[in-house]
Design an enzyme around this catalytic site. Structure first.
Site, PDB file in Angstrom:
ATOM      1  N   TYR A 107       0.818  -1.208   0.000  1.00  0.00           N
ATOM      2  CA  TYR A 107       0.000   0.000   0.000  1.00  0.00           C
ATOM      3  C   TYR A 107       0.855   1.264   0.000  1.00  0.00           C
ATOM      4  CZ  TYR A 107      -4.639  -2.020   0.870  1.00  0.00           C
ATOM      5  OH  TYR A 107      -5.825  -2.681   0.755  1.00  0.00           O
TER       6      TYR A 107
ATOM      7  N   LYS B  12       3.327 -15.882   3.625  1.00  0.00           N
ATOM      8  CA  LYS B  12       3.490 -16.595   2.350  1.00  0.00           C
ATOM      9  C   LYS B  12       5.000 -16.795   2.171  1.00  0.00           C
ATOM     10  CE  LYS B  12       1.947 -18.242  -1.569  1.00  0.00           C
ATOM     11  NZ  LYS B  12       1.100 -19.462  -1.643  1.00  0.00           N
TER      12      LYS B  12
ATOM     13  N   ASP C  75      -2.909 -18.550   1.933  1.00  0.00           N
ATOM     14  CA  ASP C  75      -3.919 -19.227   1.103  1.00  0.00           C
ATOM     15  C   ASP C  75      -4.614 -20.339   1.901  1.00  0.00           C
ATOM     16  OD1 ASP C  75      -1.458 -20.509   1.091  1.00  0.00           O
ATOM     17  OD2 ASP C  75      -1.480 -21.050  -1.036  1.00  0.00           O
TER      18      ASP C  75
ATOM     19  N   ASP D 118      -6.174  -6.875   4.273  1.00  0.00           N
ATOM     20  CA  ASP D 118      -7.295  -6.292   3.527  1.00  0.00           C
ATOM     21  C   ASP D 118      -8.187  -7.420   3.011  1.00  0.00           C
ATOM     22  OD1 ASP D 118      -8.832  -4.304   2.241  1.00  0.00           O
ATOM     23  OD2 ASP D 118      -7.879  -4.853   0.350  1.00  0.00           O
TER      24      ASP D 118
ATOM     25  N   ASP E  86     -12.040  -8.945   4.681  1.00  0.00           N
ATOM     26  CA  ASP E  86     -13.302  -9.001   3.923  1.00  0.00           C
ATOM     27  C   ASP E  86     -13.858 -10.420   3.940  1.00  0.00           C
ATOM     28  OD1 ASP E  86     -13.052  -6.297   3.224  1.00  0.00           O
ATOM     29  OD2 ASP E  86     -13.894  -6.672   1.227  1.00  0.00           O
TER      30      ASP E  86
HETATM   31  C1  IPM Z   1     -10.274  -1.245   3.939  1.00  0.00           C
HETATM   32  C2  IPM Z   1     -10.559  -0.680   2.597  1.00  0.00           C
HETATM   33  C3  IPM Z   1      -9.408   0.210   2.171  1.00  0.00           C
HETATM   34  C4  IPM Z   1      -8.161  -0.635   2.132  1.00  0.00           C
HETATM   35  C5  IPM Z   1      -9.624   0.930   0.829  1.00  0.00           C
HETATM   36  C6  IPM Z   1     -10.886   1.762   0.857  1.00  0.00           C
HETATM   37  C7  IPM Z   1      -8.440   1.756   0.432  1.00  0.00           C
HETATM   38  O1  IPM Z   1     -10.796  -1.672   1.659  1.00  0.00           O
HETATM   39  O2  IPM Z   1     -10.149  -0.449   4.898  1.00  0.00           O
HETATM   40  O3  IPM Z   1     -10.158  -2.468   4.067  1.00  0.00           O
HETATM   41  O4  IPM Z   1      -7.880  -1.303   1.122  1.00  0.00           O
HETATM   42  O5  IPM Z   1      -7.440  -0.642   3.129  1.00  0.00           O
HETATM   43 MN    MN Z   2     -10.728  -3.655   2.476  1.00  0.00          MN
END
Ligand code: IPM
Ligand code: MN
Length: 369
Positions: free
Chosen positions: A147, A197, A229, A253, A257
């Site tokens: 990032y 990894k 993974d 990240d 999710d």
């Molecule tokens: C998160 C989001 C952010 C990230 C985006 C919006 C830049 O997806 O906070 O997980 O990738 O960190």
């Molecule tokens: Mn995210």
């Protein structure tokens, strides 16, 4: 009197309607604690800020955040088509969110993945996989790795377009997040999964090396090393084996999710982004432009972020627990917003009514902070 200054960055999409519920809850907490006062400072952030001021993280907002004891952030971002109206470097993610993370060095991102057994119907996982419920926390390094590494695009010697994007960590950065992870593990079940990894990436080799070194100071914590993974698979097959997971930025990240996915929705994922001096709190999900303004988005992850703030920035541990309990109680009583309900047998209520009910449930609980 404990007076806390809170910057409120409502943001874009469903951000403002969720923020209203967060404010409602903060006022209720204030009313329950005569010795606590919240000084709320709204400020523009994200695409909304860009369209009003030409900057997605305007100077005035920076100042309000600099002066705040903690920052509460809604959601940012627009639909793909709408974002195209904003120059690439001012688009809310690149122009506001990442600069905020960098400005306050919020290196430690806590993403609790939590679903009590009674709410397991939200999850797409089978009951026997969920067992007694889902309860683990992802600790994501938030200001390093891909990032924030150097980025280059151009034309190479063969005349081909190319991109060069650097994944960089130094040992101090890894040590800092490792300590946070071990301390968290110590306060929970004393098992820490290091997600890596290292069969491919040198960054993961160094990562695990430092985890091992830091671990020597926490002999009561068992460390388990698991490839990213494989971890993705086991999060679906047997989430109960996890308690605290620590990982670099990009892995975090993606897996966080997935954490939202196994709960049934990112709408159930609050988060805390902690820096050495300042922390900010935000839902892990996006701004859901398709349902913005309709009063149907669930404010759980926003109010959960308030709960994290009470605990981690203001030391109001018991009131934070009360708030979690109040939110669970609203679901347990069968209420749900349309975004999460998706055909389930629930009593549908709107965003603002959900907030009202959380306050009602909170006020049933004793005040003992
Ligand atoms: C998160 C989001 C952010 C990230 C985006 C919006 C830049 O997806 O906070 O997980 O990738 O960190
Ligand atoms: Mn995210």
């Amino acid at each position: 009197m404990n007076r806390y200054k809170i910057a409120l960055l409502a943001g874009d999409g469903i951000g403002p309607e969720l923020m209203q519920e967060a404010v409602k809850v903060l006022k209720a907490v204030e009313a329950r604690h005569p010795d606590v006062a919240f000084d709320l400072k709204p400020a523009l952030f994200g695409a909304t800020a860009y369209f009003e001021t030409g900057k997605s993280f305007p100077e005035e907002t920076k100042q309000i955040c600099d002066e705040a004891d903690a920052i509460l952030k809604g959601t940012i971002g627009l639909s793909y088509e709408e974002s195209q109206k904003i120059p690439v470097d001012e688009q809310p993610e690149r122009g506001a969110l990442l600069p905020m993370r960098r400005r306050y060095n919020t290196f430690a991102n806590f993403r609790p993945v939590y679903l009590p057994k009674a709410l397991s119907y939200f999850s797409p996982l089978k009951e026997e996989v969920i067992g007694d419920g889902i309860d683990f926390v992802i600790i994501r390094e938030l200001v390093g790795g891909l990032y924030f590494g150097e980025k280059q695009t151009g034309i190479n010697e063969q005349g081909k377009r190319y991109v060069h994007e650097v994944l960089e960590y130094d040992e101090d950065q890894i040590r800092a997040i490792a300590k946070v992870a071990f301390e968290t593990a110590q306060s929970r079940k004393k098992v820490l999964h290091s997600i890596h990894k290292s069969n491919v990436l040198k960054s993961s080799v160094l990562w695990n090396e430092i985890i091992g070194e830091v671990g020597q100071d926490y002999p009561d914590v068992e460390v388990k090393y698991i490839l990213v993974d494989a971890a993705a698979t086991y999060l679906c097959l047997n989430p109960g084996q996890f308690d605290v997971l620590v990982m670099e930025n990009m892995f975090g990240d993606i897996l966080s999710d997935q954490g939202g996915g196994i709960l049934g929705s990112l709408g159930l994922m609050p988060s805390a982004c902690v820096g050495p001096e300042k922390s900010y709190y935000e839902p892990s999900h996006g701004s859901a432009p398709d349902i913005a303004g309709k009063n149907v988005a669930n404010p759980y992850s926003m109010i959960g972020s308030v709960a994290l703030m009470l605990d981690m920035s203001f030391g109001m541990k018991q009131e934070s627990k009360n708030l979690w309990q109040a939110m669970q109680a609203v679901f347990a009583a069968g209420y749900c917003t349309p975004d999460l309900a998706k055909g389930k047998d629930v009593k549908l209520i709107h965003t603002d009514a959900f907030g009202d009910r959380v306050v009602e449930e909170l006020n049933k609980l004793p005040i003992n902070d």
